[in-house]
Write a protein that holds these residues in place. Structure first.
Motif, PDB file in Angstrom:
ATOM      1  N   UNK A  41     -22.019  11.738   1.081  1.00 55.71           N
ATOM      2  CA  UNK A  41     -21.551  12.526  -0.055  1.00 55.71           C
ATOM      3  C   UNK A  41     -21.192  11.638  -1.231  1.00 55.71           C
ATOM      4  N   UNK A  42     -21.195  12.215  -2.409  1.00 59.06           N
ATOM      5  CA  UNK A  42     -20.856  11.489  -3.639  1.00 59.06           C
ATOM      6  C   UNK A  42     -19.527  12.020  -4.163  1.00 59.06           C
ATOM      7  N   UNK A  43     -18.603  11.105  -4.455  1.00 57.99           N
ATOM      8  CA  UNK A  43     -17.254  11.484  -4.881  1.00 57.99           C
ATOM      9  C   UNK A  43     -16.848  10.655  -6.089  1.00 57.99           C
ATOM     10  N   UNK A  44     -15.931  11.187  -6.847  1.00 58.04           N
ATOM     11  CA  UNK A  44     -15.474  10.528  -8.059  1.00 58.04           C
ATOM     12  C   UNK A  44     -14.681   9.268  -7.709  1.00 58.04           C
ATOM     13  N   UNK A  45     -14.976   8.182  -8.406  1.00 52.77           N
ATOM     14  CA  UNK A  45     -14.289   6.915  -8.170  1.00 52.77           C
ATOM     15  C   UNK A  45     -12.794   7.019  -8.454  1.00 52.77           C
ATOM     16  N   UNK A  46     -12.396   7.980  -9.283  1.00 48.70           N
ATOM     17  CA  UNK A  46     -10.964   8.135  -9.574  1.00 48.70           C
ATOM     18  C   UNK A  46     -10.177   8.489  -8.313  1.00 48.70           C
ATOM     19  N   UNK A  47     -10.857   9.100  -7.330  1.00 52.53           N
ATOM     20  CA  UNK A  47     -10.191   9.407  -6.066  1.00 52.53           C
ATOM     21  C   UNK A  47      -9.838   8.121  -5.324  1.00 52.53           C
ATOM     22  N   UNK A  48     -10.744   7.145  -5.346  1.00 51.48           N
ATOM     23  CA  UNK A  48     -10.464   5.852  -4.713  1.00 51.48           C
ATOM     24  C   UNK A  48      -9.333   5.151  -5.454  1.00 51.48           C
ATOM     25  N   UNK A  49      -9.380   5.195  -6.767  1.00 55.61           N
ATOM     26  CA  UNK A  49      -8.333   4.552  -7.549  1.00 55.61           C
ATOM     27  C   UNK A  49      -6.975   5.183  -7.252  1.00 55.61           C
ATOM     28  N   UNK A  50      -6.952   6.490  -7.075  1.00 55.20           N
ATOM     29  CA  UNK A  50      -5.714   7.178  -6.735  1.00 55.20           C
ATOM     30  C   UNK A  50      -5.217   6.751  -5.352  1.00 55.20           C
ATOM     31  N   UNK A  51      -6.109   6.708  -4.383  1.00 56.33           N
ATOM     32  CA  UNK A  51      -5.727   6.296  -3.026  1.00 56.33           C
ATOM     33  C   UNK A  51      -5.168   4.878  -3.009  1.00 56.33           C
ATOM     34  N   UNK A  52      -5.855   3.974  -3.690  1.00 51.15           N
ATOM     35  CA  UNK A  52      -5.399   2.582  -3.732  1.00 51.15           C
ATOM     36  C   UNK A  52      -4.054   2.498  -4.451  1.00 51.15           C
ATOM     37  N   UNK A  53      -3.900   3.246  -5.541  1.00 50.29           N
ATOM     38  CA  UNK A  53      -2.629   3.244  -6.271  1.00 50.29           C
ATOM     39  C   UNK A  53      -1.477   3.749  -5.413  1.00 50.29           C
ATOM     40  N   UNK A  54      -1.721   4.807  -4.661  1.00 52.68           N
ATOM     41  CA  UNK A  54      -0.667   5.345  -3.793  1.00 52.68           C
ATOM     42  C   UNK A  54      -0.363   4.385  -2.643  1.00 52.68           C
ATOM     43  N   UNK A  55      -1.396   3.730  -2.115  1.00 53.29           N
ATOM     44  CA  UNK A  55      -1.161   2.742  -1.063  1.00 53.29           C
ATOM     45  C   UNK A  55      -0.327   1.586  -1.606  1.00 53.29           C
ATOM     46  N   UNK A  56      -0.637   1.146  -2.796  1.00 49.51           N
ATOM     47  CA  UNK A  56       0.124   0.071  -3.424  1.00 49.51           C
ATOM     48  C   UNK A  56       1.590   0.475  -3.601  1.00 49.51           C
ATOM     49  N   UNK A  57       1.809   1.699  -4.078  1.00 45.86           N
ATOM     50  CA  UNK A  57       3.179   2.178  -4.284  1.00 45.86           C
ATOM     51  C   UNK A  57       3.946   2.247  -2.966  1.00 45.86           C
ATOM     52  N   UNK A  58       3.275   2.684  -1.918  1.00 49.48           N
ATOM     53  CA  UNK A  58       3.929   2.827  -0.599  1.00 49.48           C
ATOM     54  C   UNK A  58       4.184   1.484   0.079  1.00 49.48           C
ATOM     55  N   UNK A  59       3.303   0.525  -0.122  1.00 51.04           N
ATOM     56  CA  UNK A  59       3.394  -0.750   0.599  1.00 51.04           C
ATOM     57  C   UNK A  59       3.948  -1.887  -0.251  1.00 51.04           C
ATOM     58  N   UNK A  60       3.990  -1.685  -1.571  1.00 53.87           N
ATOM     59  CA  UNK A  60       4.398  -2.713  -2.529  1.00 53.87           C
ATOM     60  C   UNK A  60       3.445  -3.907  -2.540  1.00 53.87           C
ATOM     61  N   UNK A  61       2.211  -3.671  -2.104  1.00 51.96           N
ATOM     62  CA  UNK A  61       1.150  -4.672  -2.205  1.00 51.96           C
ATOM     63  C   UNK A  61       0.395  -4.380  -3.501  1.00 51.96           C
ATOM     64  N   UNK A  62       0.226  -5.375  -4.374  1.00 51.92           N
ATOM     65  CA  UNK A  62      -0.469  -5.125  -5.641  1.00 51.92           C
ATOM     66  C   UNK A  62      -1.873  -4.544  -5.432  1.00 51.92           C
ATOM     67  N   UNK A  63      -2.283  -3.672  -6.338  1.00 46.88           N
ATOM     68  CA  UNK A  63      -3.603  -3.044  -6.273  1.00 46.88           C
ATOM     69  C   UNK A  63      -4.687  -4.106  -6.166  1.00 46.88           C
ATOM     70  N   UNK A  64      -4.602  -5.160  -6.954  1.00 46.49           N
ATOM     71  CA  UNK A  64      -5.608  -6.233  -6.920  1.00 46.49           C
ATOM     72  C   UNK A  64      -5.742  -6.802  -5.507  1.00 46.49           C
ATOM     73  N   UNK A  65      -4.619  -7.081  -4.858  1.00 44.48           N
ATOM     74  CA  UNK A  65      -4.657  -7.650  -3.505  1.00 44.48           C
ATOM     75  C   UNK A  65      -5.276  -6.673  -2.512  1.00 44.48           C
ATOM     76  N   UNK A  66      -4.967  -5.388  -2.667  1.00 40.31           N
ATOM     77  CA  UNK A  66      -5.552  -4.379  -1.783  1.00 40.31           C
ATOM     78  C   UNK A  66      -7.064  -4.302  -1.960  1.00 40.31           C
ATOM     79  N   UNK A  67      -7.529  -4.341  -3.207  1.00 41.28           N
ATOM     80  CA  UNK A  67      -8.974  -4.264  -3.460  1.00 41.28           C
ATOM     81  C   UNK A  67      -9.707  -5.524  -2.996  1.00 41.28           C
ATOM     82  N   UNK A  68      -9.076  -6.684  -3.143  1.00 39.01           N
ATOM     83  CA  UNK A  68      -9.694  -7.907  -2.629  1.00 39.01           C
ATOM     84  C   UNK A  68      -9.837  -7.821  -1.107  1.00 39.01           C
TER      85      UNK A  68
END
Length: 181
Positions: A41-68
């Motif tokens: 399936x094809x999904x909007x990339x903003x959904x991934x950005x939202x998931x990563x942002x929420x994970x960062x907020x919950x874990x206090x791991x910077x978004x950059x580190x999560x994406x790396x």
């Protein structure tokens, strides 16, 4: 963005933070499909950005580190599931040059609606390769993680340098330079 990428992200979150965290960020992100992604399936990339942002907020791991970390994780998955591409290259330089002109071409044959970043490789010498990255999804951190994962996969002694360039026509632009030691 293909659903397989979301499913791999959930695999990383499950392994690193536990399945409860995966469920939590899906709820936090208030996704239109409630976290149900089909592989093709094809999904909007903003959904991934939202998931990563929420994970960062919950874990206090910077978004950059999560994406790396996700890029490295995703590379391992790709190398298992698409071993032929990795086996056809002897090192990171060959692999990096094959991404745009071989791998992405094949991906688009299978999934014509895939929105892939553009990677323009330039072999500057036997010890230096540059890749110009362009993408409307602004995920150079993920691309950097994929490259770091590929360096590890091939066991190359290569340094990776990233230079962020000005955006062009809404695309994020970055230059990745790989140097053999």
């Amino acid at each position: 963005m293909k659903g397989i990428v979301f499913n791999e992200f959930f695999g990383l979150v499950d392994e690193t933070f536990g399945p409860n965290m995966t469920e939590t960020i899906i709820v936090d992100a208030d996704l239109p499909n409630e976290g149900g992604y089909t592989g093709v399936g094809h999904y909007d990339a903003s959904e991934m950005q939202s998931l990563v942002g929420h994970l960062s907020a919950r874990t206090e791991v910077p978004v950059r580190d999560l994406l790396l970390a996700f890029g490295k994780y995703l590379l391992k998955s790709f190398s298992r599931n698409h071993a032929n591409y990795f086996q056809s290259c002897s090192d990171i330089f060959q692999f990096a040059q094959a991404v745009e002109h071989q791998i992405h071409v094949d991906v688009l044959k299978l999934y014509p609606d895939a929105e892939l970043p553009r990677l323009a490789p330039t072999l500057e010498s036997e010890t230096r390769l540059s890749l110009l990255y362009r993408s409307s999804r602004h995920m150079a951190d993920l691309a950097e993680g994929l490259l770091l994962g590929a360096i590890e996969h091939y066991g190359d002694t290569v340094d990776l340098e990233r230079t962020d360039l000005p955006d062009e026509d809404g695309d994020q632009v970055a230059r990745f330079t790989l140097r053999r030691r």
